[in-house]
Write a protein that holds these residues in place. Structure first.
Motif, PDB file in Angstrom:
ATOM      1  N   MET A   1     -77.538  25.687 -69.112  1.00 40.18           N
ATOM      2  CA  MET A   1     -78.427  24.565 -69.307  1.00 40.18           C
ATOM      3  C   MET A   1     -79.884  25.064 -69.333  1.00 40.18           C
ATOM      4  O   MET A   1     -80.240  25.972 -68.588  1.00 40.18           O
ATOM      5  N   PRO A   2     -80.705  24.448 -70.143  1.00 38.33           N
ATOM      6  CA  PRO A   2     -82.099  24.890 -70.245  1.00 38.33           C
ATOM      7  C   PRO A   2     -82.865  24.867 -68.926  1.00 38.33           C
ATOM      8  O   PRO A   2     -83.624  25.789 -68.632  1.00 38.33           O
ATOM      9  N   HIS A   3     -82.675  23.820 -68.122  1.00 37.42           N
ATOM     10  CA  HIS A   3     -83.416  23.760 -66.849  1.00 37.42           C
ATOM     11  C   HIS A   3     -82.979  24.864 -65.895  1.00 37.42           C
ATOM     12  O   HIS A   3     -83.792  25.376 -65.126  1.00 37.42           O
ATOM     13  N   GLU A   4     -81.711  25.258 -65.969  1.00 39.33           N
ATOM     14  CA  GLU A   4     -81.232  26.357 -65.126  1.00 39.33           C
ATOM     15  C   GLU A   4     -81.841  27.683 -65.558  1.00 39.33           C
ATOM     16  O   GLU A   4     -82.182  28.516 -64.719  1.00 39.33           O
ATOM     17  N   ARG A   5     -81.990  27.879 -66.868  1.00 41.78           N
ATOM     18  CA  ARG A   5     -82.641  29.094 -67.379  1.00 41.78           C
ATOM     19  C   ARG A   5     -84.097  29.138 -66.932  1.00 41.78           C
ATOM     20  O   ARG A   5     -84.583  30.183 -66.489  1.00 41.78           O
ATOM     21  N   SER A   6     -84.780  28.022 -67.047  1.00 42.99           N
ATOM     22  CA  SER A   6     -86.186  27.965 -66.633  1.00 42.99           C
ATOM     23  C   SER A   6     -86.321  28.276 -65.150  1.00 42.99           C
ATOM     24  O   SER A   6     -87.175  29.061 -64.740  1.00 42.99           O
ATOM     25  N   ARG A   7     -85.472  27.686 -64.344  1.00 42.69           N
ATOM     26  CA  ARG A   7     -85.511  27.919 -62.898  1.00 42.69           C
ATOM     27  C   ARG A   7     -85.220  29.387 -62.578  1.00 42.69           C
ATOM     28  O   ARG A   7     -85.877  29.996 -61.737  1.00 42.69           O
ATOM     29  N   SER A   8     -84.282  29.971 -63.284  1.00 40.59           N
ATOM     30  CA  SER A   8     -83.937  31.366 -63.074  1.00 40.59           C
ATOM     31  C   SER A   8     -85.110  32.293 -63.419  1.00 40.59           C
ATOM     32  O   SER A   8     -85.391  33.258 -62.698  1.00 40.59           O
ATOM     33  N   ILE A   9     -85.804  31.986 -64.494  1.00 38.43           N
ATOM     34  CA  ILE A   9     -86.971  32.790 -64.883  1.00 38.43           C
ATOM     35  C   ILE A   9     -88.060  32.699 -63.825  1.00 38.43           C
ATOM     36  O   ILE A   9     -88.654  33.708 -63.426  1.00 38.43           O
ATOM     37  N   VAL A  10     -88.320  31.503 -63.349  1.00 40.14           N
ATOM     38  CA  VAL A  10     -89.345  31.304 -62.315  1.00 40.14           C
ATOM     39  C   VAL A  10     -88.955  32.027 -61.031  1.00 40.14           C
ATOM     40  O   VAL A  10     -89.784  32.706 -60.407  1.00 40.14           O
ATOM     41  N   GLN A  11     -87.701  31.924 -60.629  1.00 38.10           N
ATOM     42  CA  GLN A  11     -87.255  32.579 -59.397  1.00 38.10           C
ATOM     43  C   GLN A  11     -87.296  34.098 -59.527  1.00 38.10           C
ATOM     44  O   GLN A  11     -87.632  34.794 -58.561  1.00 38.10           O
ATOM     45  N   THR A  12     -86.984  34.615 -60.705  1.00 39.08           N
ATOM     46  CA  THR A  12     -87.061  36.059 -60.920  1.00 39.08           C
ATOM     47  C   THR A  12     -88.499  36.541 -60.832  1.00 39.08           C
ATOM     48  O   THR A  12     -88.777  37.589 -60.226  1.00 39.08           O
ATOM     49  N   GLN A  13     -89.419  35.774 -61.384  1.00 39.26           N
ATOM     50  CA  GLN A  13     -90.834  36.135 -61.305  1.00 39.26           C
ATOM     51  C   GLN A  13     -91.286  36.155 -59.848  1.00 39.26           C
ATOM     52  O   GLN A  13     -91.970  37.076 -59.413  1.00 39.26           O
ATOM     53  N   GLU A  14     -90.881  35.169 -59.066  1.00 48.20           N
ATOM     54  CA  GLU A  14     -91.233  35.119 -57.646  1.00 48.20           C
ATOM     55  C   GLU A  14     -90.630  36.307 -56.894  1.00 48.20           C
ATOM     56  O   GLU A  14     -91.288  36.903 -56.035  1.00 48.20           O
ATOM     57  N   PHE A  15     -89.389  36.663 -57.228  1.00 44.51           N
ATOM     58  CA  PHE A  15     -88.736  37.801 -56.594  1.00 44.51           C
ATOM     59  C   PHE A  15     -89.480  39.101 -56.908  1.00 44.51           C
ATOM     60  O   PHE A  15     -89.722  39.919 -56.010  1.00 44.51           O
ATOM     61  N   SER A  42     -95.441  33.526 -66.654  1.00 40.59           N
ATOM     62  CA  SER A  42     -95.775  32.863 -65.396  1.00 40.59           C
ATOM     63  C   SER A  42     -95.011  31.542 -65.283  1.00 40.59           C
ATOM     64  O   SER A  42     -94.452  31.040 -66.262  1.00 40.59           O
ATOM     65  N   LYS A  43     -95.006  30.981 -64.094  1.00 42.55           N
ATOM     66  CA  LYS A  43     -94.335  29.702 -63.868  1.00 42.55           C
ATOM     67  C   LYS A  43     -94.920  28.624 -64.783  1.00 42.55           C
ATOM     68  O   LYS A  43     -94.183  27.850 -65.388  1.00 42.55           O
ATOM     69  N   SER A  44     -96.245  28.601 -64.915  1.00 44.71           N
ATOM     70  CA  SER A  44     -96.871  27.575 -65.754  1.00 44.71           C
ATOM     71  C   SER A  44     -96.481  27.752 -67.222  1.00 44.71           C
ATOM     72  O   SER A  44     -96.250  26.769 -67.926  1.00 44.71           O
ATOM     73  N   GLU A  45     -96.372  28.989 -67.681  1.00 40.93           N
ATOM     74  CA  GLU A  45     -95.957  29.223 -69.076  1.00 40.93           C
ATOM     75  C   GLU A  45     -94.520  28.752 -69.307  1.00 40.93           C
ATOM     76  O   GLU A  45     -94.222  28.143 -70.333  1.00 40.93           O
ATOM     77  N   VAL A  46     -93.649  29.025 -68.357  1.00 40.53           N
ATOM     78  CA  VAL A  46     -92.252  28.596 -68.472  1.00 40.53           C
ATOM     79  C   VAL A  46     -92.169  27.075 -68.494  1.00 40.53           C
ATOM     80  O   VAL A  46     -91.453  26.488 -69.312  1.00 40.53           O
ATOM     81  N   LEU A  47     -92.932  26.417 -67.627  1.00 42.29           N
ATOM     82  CA  LEU A  47     -92.895  24.953 -67.570  1.00 42.29           C
ATOM     83  C   LEU A  47     -93.474  24.320 -68.829  1.00 42.29           C
ATOM     84  O   LEU A  47     -92.985  23.284 -69.286  1.00 42.29           O
ATOM     85  N   ILE A  48     -94.486  24.942 -69.406  1.00 44.40           N
ATOM     86  CA  ILE A  48     -95.062  24.433 -70.656  1.00 44.40           C
ATOM     87  C   ILE A  48     -94.031  24.501 -71.780  1.00 44.40           C
ATOM     88  O   ILE A  48     -93.846  23.539 -72.530  1.00 44.40           O
TER      89      ILE A  48
END
Length: 57
Positions: A1-15, A42-48
């Protein structure tokens, strides 16, 4: 799902950020994390992008 991919990208960046600051890790590991973060979205780029995709669907 797209939201799961976005969340995974954000969490990887934080890690990677945590890993880059973790002094218990070797200098090589921390430098690798910093290098990977250099071009990581960045998180903001992913959310945009996620918001733009919602608007076009």
């Amino acid at each position: 799902m797209p939201h799961e991919r976005s969340r995974s990208i954000v969490q990887t960046q934080e890690f990677l950020e945590q890993l880059s600051r973790d002094t218990s890790q070797s200098e090589e590991v921390r430098k690798s994390a910093i290098h990977l973060l250099r071009h990581y979205p960045s998180k903001s780029e992913v959310l945009i992008v996620a918001a733009d995709r919602k608007l076009t669907q």
